[in-house]
Scaffold this motif. Sequence first.
Motif, mmCIF file in Angstrom:
data_model
loop_
_atom_site.group_PDB
_atom_site.id
_atom_site.type_symbol
_atom_site.label_atom_id
_atom_site.label_comp_id
_atom_site.label_asym_id
_atom_site.label_seq_id
_atom_site.Cartn_x
_atom_site.Cartn_y
_atom_site.Cartn_z
ATOM 1 N N GLU A 83 0.831 -1.205 0.000
ATOM 2 C CA GLU A 83 0.000 0.000 0.000
ATOM 3 C C GLU A 83 0.866 1.256 0.000
ATOM 4 N N ARG A 86 2.153 1.731 -3.426
ATOM 5 C CA ARG A 86 1.087 2.240 -4.294
ATOM 6 C C ARG A 86 0.913 3.746 -4.080
ATOM 7 N N TYR A 87 0.935 4.182 -2.817
ATOM 8 C CA TYR A 87 0.820 5.616 -2.533
ATOM 9 C C TYR A 87 2.031 6.386 -3.058
ATOM 10 N N GLN A 90 1.579 6.714 -6.725
ATOM 11 C CA GLN A 90 0.523 7.694 -6.969
ATOM 12 C C GLN A 90 1.054 9.116 -6.748
#
Length: 152
Positions: A83, A86-87, A90
């Motif tokens: 996660e 992923r952040y 992003q």
Amino acid sequence: MFGGAAKIAIWFFQQIGVVGVVFALTLAYYEGVPSLRDIPFAGKLPIIREFIVGRVELERGKAADAAREGYVSRSELAAAKAEAERYRLQAVQNAVFAAEAREQAATASSRLNQKLSEQEKANDEDTDTAVSRWRQYDLDRLLGKPAAQPPR
């Protein structure tokens, strides 16, 4: 005076001796005696509880719980890392999009400024008094904005 079970226990003790009883109790302690589970409230007594399940099974259960807990912790850590990655990706994408948007805004602003300067130049070059055109001074007056200087 003694019941049938007591007579059997005394006979068993006489047959196997003290060493045999110690061995049987040790074996029962480590391996457990599941039939003790049938005695009402036997599980409430701490020592009897150890004899019901057995020390080996209790330790195996503790080891399995610890292994499961470690596995869960590792899987939660892996999920948190995924996660976070992923952040991070992003955030990188957002930074690229923001840079592109700033570049587009700067390009659009320079084009607008160029068109406005071209229009102002065209307005300044137009000296034909027979044709009426809106100038920035006129638009500012209509909108109620203070104008710097009236055109000559």
